[in-house]
Design a protein around this motif. Structure first.
Motif, PDB file in Angstrom:
ATOM      1  N   PHE A   1      -2.824  39.475  -0.632  1.00  0.00           N
ATOM      2  CA  PHE A   1      -1.955  38.290  -0.558  1.00  0.00           C
ATOM      3  C   PHE A   1      -1.644  37.939   0.898  1.00  0.00           C
ATOM      4  N   GLY A   2      -1.244  38.981   1.669  1.00  0.00           N
ATOM      5  CA  GLY A   2      -0.831  38.736   3.056  1.00  0.00           C
ATOM      6  C   GLY A   2      -1.954  38.198   3.920  1.00  0.00           C
ATOM      7  N   GLY A   3      -3.182  38.601   3.586  1.00  0.00           N
ATOM      8  CA  GLY A   3      -4.269  38.316   4.513  1.00  0.00           C
ATOM      9  C   GLY A   3      -5.208  37.198   4.113  1.00  0.00           C
ATOM     10  N   PHE A   4      -4.882  36.470   3.052  1.00  0.00           N
ATOM     11  CA  PHE A   4      -5.884  35.499   2.626  1.00  0.00           C
ATOM     12  C   PHE A   4      -5.467  34.056   2.922  1.00  0.00           C
TER      13      PHE A   4
ATOM     14  N   LEU B   1       4.176  46.752   0.861  1.00  0.00           N
ATOM     15  CA  LEU B   1       4.836  46.693   2.170  1.00  0.00           C
ATOM     16  C   LEU B   1       5.713  45.453   2.360  1.00  0.00           C
ATOM     17  N   LEU B   2       5.253  44.309   1.886  1.00  0.00           N
ATOM     18  CA  LEU B   2       5.991  43.064   2.113  1.00  0.00           C
ATOM     19  C   LEU B   2       7.367  43.080   1.452  1.00  0.00           C
ATOM     20  N   ASN B   3       7.448  43.685   0.273  1.00  0.00           N
ATOM     21  CA  ASN B   3       8.688  43.621  -0.505  1.00  0.00           C
ATOM     22  C   ASN B   3       9.514  44.891  -0.478  1.00  0.00           C
TER      23      ASN B   3
ATOM     24  N   VAL C   1       7.259  32.677  16.895  1.00  0.00           N
ATOM     25  CA  VAL C   1       7.196  33.830  15.978  1.00  0.00           C
ATOM     26  C   VAL C   1       6.327  33.559  14.736  1.00  0.00           C
ATOM     27  N   PRO C   2       5.075  33.113  14.914  1.00  0.00           N
ATOM     28  CA  PRO C   2       4.276  32.823  13.708  1.00  0.00           C
ATOM     29  C   PRO C   2       4.022  34.077  12.875  1.00  0.00           C
ATOM     30  N   PHE C   3       4.052  35.246  13.539  1.00  0.00           N
ATOM     31  CA  PHE C   3       3.823  36.500  12.811  1.00  0.00           C
ATOM     32  C   PHE C   3       5.141  37.243  12.596  1.00  0.00           C
ATOM     33  N   ALA C   4       6.255  36.522  12.593  1.00  0.00           N
ATOM     34  CA  ALA C   4       7.592  37.116  12.539  1.00  0.00           C
ATOM     35  C   ALA C   4       7.793  37.993  13.782  1.00  0.00           C
ATOM     36  N   ALA C   5       8.794  38.837  13.795  1.00  0.00           N
ATOM     37  CA  ALA C   5       9.063  39.666  14.977  1.00  0.00           C
ATOM     38  C   ALA C   5       9.938  40.832  14.532  1.00  0.00           C
TER      39      ALA C   5
ATOM     40  N   ILE D   1       1.945  43.045  10.060  1.00  0.00           N
ATOM     41  CA  ILE D   1       1.094  44.187  10.413  1.00  0.00           C
ATOM     42  C   ILE D   1      -0.360  43.730  10.627  1.00  0.00           C
ATOM     43  N   GLY D   2      -0.682  42.543  10.078  1.00  0.00           N
ATOM     44  CA  GLY D   2      -2.075  42.075  10.137  1.00  0.00           C
ATOM     45  C   GLY D   2      -2.358  41.125  11.290  1.00  0.00           C
ATOM     46  N   GLN D   3      -1.444  41.064  12.272  1.00  0.00           N
ATOM     47  CA  GLN D   3      -1.601  40.074  13.356  1.00  0.00           C
ATOM     48  C   GLN D   3      -2.932  40.211  14.101  1.00  0.00           C
TER      49      GLN D   3
ATOM     50  N   ILE E   1      13.507  34.389  -3.059  1.00  0.00           N
ATOM     51  CA  ILE E   1      12.264  33.638  -3.268  1.00  0.00           C
ATOM     52  C   ILE E   1      11.047  34.588  -3.394  1.00  0.00           C
ATOM     53  N   TYR E   2      11.138  35.760  -2.723  1.00  0.00           N
ATOM     54  CA  TYR E   2      10.015  36.712  -2.734  1.00  0.00           C
ATOM     55  C   TYR E   2       9.802  37.326  -4.112  1.00  0.00           C
ATOM     56  N   ARG E   3      10.800  37.159  -5.018  1.00  0.00           N
ATOM     57  CA  ARG E   3      10.659  37.814  -6.330  1.00  0.00           C
ATOM     58  C   ARG E   3       9.503  37.230  -7.136  1.00  0.00           C
TER      59      ARG E   3
ATOM     60  N   ASN F   1     -13.777  37.968   3.060  1.00  0.00           N
ATOM     61  CA  ASN F   1     -13.415  38.987   4.063  1.00  0.00           C
ATOM     62  C   ASN F   1     -12.435  39.991   3.479  1.00  0.00           C
ATOM     63  N   ILE F   2     -11.386  39.482   2.852  1.00  0.00           N
ATOM     64  CA  ILE F   2     -10.296  40.366   2.457  1.00  0.00           C
ATOM     65  C   ILE F   2     -10.689  41.246   1.263  1.00  0.00           C
ATOM     66  N   CYS F   3     -11.504  40.706   0.336  1.00  0.00           N
ATOM     67  CA  CYS F   3     -11.931  41.536  -0.813  1.00  0.00           C
ATOM     68  C   CYS F   3     -12.782  42.701  -0.330  1.00  0.00           C
TER      69      CYS F   3
ATOM     70  N   ALA G   1      -4.861  51.595   9.321  1.00  0.00           N
ATOM     71  CA  ALA G   1      -5.836  50.601   8.833  1.00  0.00           C
ATOM     72  C   ALA G   1      -5.944  49.421   9.794  1.00  0.00           C
ATOM     73  N   PHE G   2      -5.015  49.323  10.743  1.00  0.00           N
ATOM     74  CA  PHE G   2      -5.050  48.197  11.685  1.00  0.00           C
ATOM     75  C   PHE G   2      -5.293  48.665  13.117  1.00  0.00           C
ATOM     76  N   HIS G   3      -5.711  49.945  13.271  1.00  0.00           N
ATOM     77  CA  HIS G   3      -6.037  50.437  14.609  1.00  0.00           C
ATOM     78  C   HIS G   3      -7.392  49.899  15.052  1.00  0.00           C
TER      79      HIS G   3
ATOM     80  N   THR H   1      17.286  42.312   4.214  1.00  0.00           N
ATOM     81  CA  THR H   1      16.839  42.113   2.837  1.00  0.00           C
ATOM     82  C   THR H   1      16.174  40.758   2.662  1.00  0.00           C
ATOM     83  N   LYS H   2      14.963  40.784   2.090  1.00  0.00           N
ATOM     84  CA  LYS H   2      14.241  39.522   1.913  1.00  0.00           C
ATOM     85  C   LYS H   2      14.931  38.652   0.851  1.00  0.00           C
ATOM     86  N   ALA H   3      14.813  37.351   1.040  1.00  0.00           N
ATOM     87  CA  ALA H   3      15.498  36.414   0.137  1.00  0.00           C
ATOM     88  C   ALA H   3      14.877  36.452  -1.261  1.00  0.00           C
TER      89      ALA H   3
ATOM     90  N   ARG I   1       5.759  53.808   4.253  1.00  0.00           N
ATOM     91  CA  ARG I   1       4.530  53.058   3.950  1.00  0.00           C
ATOM     92  C   ARG I   1       3.949  52.420   5.216  1.00  0.00           C
ATOM     93  N   ARG I   2       4.818  51.872   6.024  1.00  0.00           N
ATOM     94  CA  ARG I   2       4.355  51.170   7.228  1.00  0.00           C
ATOM     95  C   ARG I   2       3.597  52.163   8.125  1.00  0.00           C
ATOM     96  N   LYS I   3       4.167  53.385   8.217  1.00  0.00           N
ATOM     97  CA  LYS I   3       3.538  54.411   9.049  1.00  0.00           C
ATOM     98  C   LYS I   3       2.184  54.813   8.461  1.00  0.00           C
TER      99      LYS I   3
HETATM  100  C1  HEM Z   1      -2.645  33.857  10.640  1.00  0.00           C
HETATM  101  C2  HEM Z   1      -2.468  34.843   9.818  1.00  0.00           C
HETATM  102  C3  HEM Z   1      -1.148  35.457   9.451  1.00  0.00           C
HETATM  103  C4  HEM Z   1       0.125  34.985   9.628  1.00  0.00           C
HETATM  104  C5  HEM Z   1       0.562  33.689  10.286  1.00  0.00           C
HETATM  105  C6  HEM Z   1       1.024  35.975   9.072  1.00  0.00           C
HETATM  106  C7  HEM Z   1       2.411  35.869   9.084  1.00  0.00           C
HETATM  107  C8  HEM Z   1       3.263  36.841   8.595  1.00  0.00           C
HETATM  108  C9  HEM Z   1       4.701  36.739   8.610  1.00  0.00           C
HETATM  109  C10 HEM Z   1       5.488  35.553   9.152  1.00  0.00           C
HETATM  110  C11 HEM Z   1       5.195  37.875   8.059  1.00  0.00           C
HETATM  111  C12 HEM Z   1       6.667  38.213   7.827  1.00  0.00           C
HETATM  112  C13 HEM Z   1       7.067  37.772   6.441  1.00  0.00           C
HETATM  113  C14 HEM Z   1       8.536  37.989   6.192  1.00  0.00           C
HETATM  114  O1  HEM Z   1       9.210  38.664   6.943  1.00  0.00           O
HETATM  115  O2  HEM Z   1       9.017  37.479   5.210  1.00  0.00           O
HETATM  116  C15 HEM Z   1       4.072  38.699   7.683  1.00  0.00           C
HETATM  117  C16 HEM Z   1       4.179  39.939   7.105  1.00  0.00           C
HETATM  118  C17 HEM Z   1       3.098  40.659   6.654  1.00  0.00           C
HETATM  119  N1  HEM Z   1       1.768  40.345   6.802  1.00  0.00           N
HETATM  120 FE1  HEM Z   1       1.032  38.740   7.770  1.00  0.00          FE
HETATM  121  N2  HEM Z   1       0.288  37.004   8.558  1.00  0.00           N
HETATM  122  C18 HEM Z   1      -1.040  36.732   8.780  1.00  0.00           C
HETATM  123  C19 HEM Z   1      -2.112  37.518   8.433  1.00  0.00           C
HETATM  124  C20 HEM Z   1      -2.025  38.725   7.790  1.00  0.00           C
HETATM  125  C21 HEM Z   1      -3.142  39.557   7.446  1.00  0.00           C
HETATM  126  C22 HEM Z   1      -4.595  39.229   7.788  1.00  0.00           C
HETATM  127  C23 HEM Z   1      -2.654  40.629   6.763  1.00  0.00           C
HETATM  128  C24 HEM Z   1      -3.390  41.787   6.165  1.00  0.00           C
HETATM  129  C25 HEM Z   1      -4.653  41.969   6.222  1.00  0.00           C
HETATM  130  C26 HEM Z   1      -1.214  40.477   6.701  1.00  0.00           C
HETATM  131  C27 HEM Z   1      -0.354  41.363   6.090  1.00  0.00           C
HETATM  132  C28 HEM Z   1       1.018  41.303   6.180  1.00  0.00           C
HETATM  133  C29 HEM Z   1       1.900  42.306   5.608  1.00  0.00           C
HETATM  134  C30 HEM Z   1       1.477  43.546   4.830  1.00  0.00           C
HETATM  135  C31 HEM Z   1       3.210  41.910   5.920  1.00  0.00           C
HETATM  136  C32 HEM Z   1       4.502  42.660   5.588  1.00  0.00           C
HETATM  137  C33 HEM Z   1       4.845  43.555   6.779  1.00  0.00           C
HETATM  138  C34 HEM Z   1       6.117  44.350   6.618  1.00  0.00           C
HETATM  139  O3  HEM Z   1       7.061  43.862   6.003  1.00  0.00           O
HETATM  140  O4  HEM Z   1       6.146  45.477   7.131  1.00  0.00           O
HETATM  141  N3  HEM Z   1      -0.869  39.322   7.341  1.00  0.00           N
HETATM  142  N4  HEM Z   1       2.903  38.043   8.017  1.00  0.00           N
END
Ligand code: HEM
Length: 512
Positions: free
Chosen positions: A312-315, A114-116, A442-446, A452-454, A102-104, A178-180, A132-134, A98-100, A125-127
């Motif tokens: 939000f996630g990608g900007f 997807l994030l929340n 883990v810059p993109f979490a794990a 999903i946008g890594q 702060i995400y509220r 890009n993102i718009c 969109a990321f293939h 469960t996310k903390a 939703r993830r599936k």
């Molecule tokens: C350098 C760029 C990026 C970094 C460092 C990054 C980092 C992260 C991290 C750390 C999380 C986990 C957040 C958490 O668990 O609280 C996350 C989740 C997410 N990111 Fe990124 N992100 C990046 C780019 C993007 C892009 C470009 C998109 C979309 C176009 C995106 C969409 C998402 C989404 C939708 C989630 C939620 C995934 C889920 O919970 O299933 N991110 N990102």
């Protein structure tokens, strides 16, 4: 009578809370950490520091207490972990899904996208969103990255006197363009039109989300939305929703009548063809298509939440990472030169557009981006609520604790990354990375909730950085020691990140 029942109930809840607190206390006090300053407020004075002091403070505590420590805030235990073996539990245990809280602050913008979202909704939703990321979608998106980067490069070329450019604001505009276009199919041309209503609204909303995190008097929704700042936040959100809703109805119209011409707006248009004449889809089209085939359809509100989550996630994340990479390259001419040599081997003096194959060959540039994300992870701190007791090494963390993972500190563990403050892309050579704990970087979490946008982000960064490095040499105006980092939802520098872009000689000659 009612009063007695109410008193009994309140007493029962109080006893329950005290028993829970005693249980938490016994378990949590086995962890290292500062002495309790005050029974009621806990270690609030020591723990809650100004955003600009968090990075240094986080490293200091890691040095003092090690990879796991606890503190108390207003009767609640907070457990901080900066060790890869604990990070593994953080990312994989069901009890820590469960996310903390702060995400509220994001809910009003991205809702339960997807994030929340959680549980089954999240899984479905993830599936649904994954296509969109293939690879094929990403290669379509790549054309958007290239076109917008060319606009940026043209702007930088006009800056002939070499005045330093504040890269963070430039990269935000590029990332927004890009993102718009990719999320909604709209070209807002933020690079040429930074005062566009939608751009201003996105900037202001994301700024206010960060402000709400660090200003406790904004925490209560009821009070906040009565304040002038709260009312402005609503107006900005409505500006954002208007465009998202327009994108949804355009997407629907496009799907019901594929051959009809899409109405063109004076300041925005739907992109239909890529450079090789193939039809291209925006994220919204991919979602609409997925929703048609899925047993549970997405409502307009679900679609809006997902598009806004994507925005939000990608900007800010990508803009941040590109900015810090430019800044670091501007401080390290020898690393910059190595990147340029790699690009020269691929393109020689040609100014042709990169193919997906070219981008895959940019392996050194990718190491540079990864190392920059190690030093400045865009999302510097992750937080989860513990919903069931969970084992972390020798400790049991009781339910209802908050688990915080300062990614910034984890990435600077000297036992994993020797000389951790040094910018050294060679750390990502396969042989060096091979022996490393999989959760140490883990810059993109794990785990299942990794970003999903890594791949999208790495591709976007490679396109932009490669174009810039082919054309310019970079010089940063400030050193690392001048940075005043602060943590909000993303890591930021309080000082401007000023970089000089000087045209490479051969580029000037080929133009003259
Ligand atoms: C350098 C760029 C990026 C970094 C460092 C990054 C980092 C992260 C991290 C750390 C999380 C986990 C957040 C958490 O668990 O609280 C996350 C989740 C997410 N990111 Fe990124 N992100 C990046 C780019 C993007 C892009 C470009 C998109 C979309 C176009 C995106 C969409 C998402 C989404 C939708 C989630 C939620 C995934 C889920 O919970 O299933 N991110 N990102």
């Amino acid at each position: 009578m009612y009063f007695t029942i109410l008193c009994c109930y309140l007493l029962y809840r109080l006893i329950q809370r005290l028993l829970e607190w005693r249980r938490q206390w016994c378990m949590i006090e086995k962890l290292p950490g500062p002495e309790l300053e005050n029974t009621f407020i806990g270690n609030i004075k020591e723990t809650v520091v100004a955003p600009e002091d968090v990075p240094k403070e986080s490293i200091r505590r890691f040095k003092t207490w090690g990879g796991i420590y606890r503190t108390w805030i207003l009767g609640y235990p907070f457990v901080f972990i900066s060790d890869a073996k604990y990070a593994e539990v953080f990312f994989t245990a069901k009890a820590v899904e469960t996310k903390a809280d702060i995400y509220r602050f994001l809910h009003v913008w991205v809702g339960l996208g997807l994030l929340n979202s959680r549980g089954e909704t999240w899984q479905r939703r993830r599936k649904m969103i994954a296509p969109a990321f293939h690879f094929s979608a990403l290669s379509d998106f790549c054309q958007v990255f290239i076109n917008n980067t060319l606009t940026l490069v043209q702007q930088l070329r006009k800056n002939r006197d070499g005045t330093p450019v504040e890269v963070f604001s430039k990269m935000r505009l590029l990332a927004l363009d890009n993102i718009c276009e990719i999320a909604m199919g709209f070209k807002v041309d933020a690079l040429n039109n930074p005062n566009h209503d939608y751009i201003r609204a996105v900037e202001d909303v994301s700024h206010m989300v960060m402000q709400r995190i660090v200003k406790p008097w904004y925490w209560n929704d009821l009070i906040f939305f009565l304040l002038p700042e709260g009312r402005k936040h609503w107006r900005d959100l409505n500006t954002i929703f208007e465009l998202t809703d327009k994108a949804i109805s355009n997407g629907k119209q496009k799907r019901t009548n594929k051959n009809s011409k899409i109405s063109k707006e004076p300041d925005s248009k739907l992109e239909e063809d890529d450079d090789v004449g193939r039809k291209k889809s925006a994220f919204i089209d991919i979602l609409l298509q997925a929703s048609e085939t899925d047993s549970i359809k997405l409502t307009d509100e679900d679609l809006r939440d997902e598009v806004n989550t994507f925005m939000f996630g990608g900007f800010d994340t990508a803009a941040n990472s590109m900015s810090f990479t430019l800044f670091l390259l501007g401080l390290h001419p020898e690393i910059q030169e190595k990147c340029y040599q790699e690009l020269y081997d691929i393109f020689q003096d040609s100014d042709r557009r990169p193919t997906m194959g070219d981008l895959q060959k940019m392996t050194y540039l990718e190491k540079v981006i990864r190392e920059s994300l190690r030093l400045f992870p865009s999302v510097p701190m992750l937080g989860r609520e513990v919903t069931q007791d969970v084992q972390l090494g020798d400790y049991i963390i009781p339910k209802n604790s908050l688990l915080a993972l300062p990614v910034y500190t984890l990435h600077r563990d000297p036992t994993v990354f020797p000389d951790p403050d040094k910018f050294d892309p060679e750390r990502f050579n396969p042989e060096e990375a091979a022996g490393r704990h999989p959760y140490a970087y883990v810059p993109f979490a794990a785990g299942p909730r990794h970003c999903i946008g890594q791949k999208f982000a790495l591709l976007e960064e490679k396109v932009t950085l490669s174009y810039i490095l082919r054309d310019f040499t970079l010089e940063s105006e400030h050193g690392m020691e001048d940075l005043e980092l602060m943590f909000t939802l993303v890591v930021r520098s309080r000082k401007p990140l000023n970089v000089r872009f000087k045209r490479r000689k051969h580029c000037q000659q080929s133009e003259s």
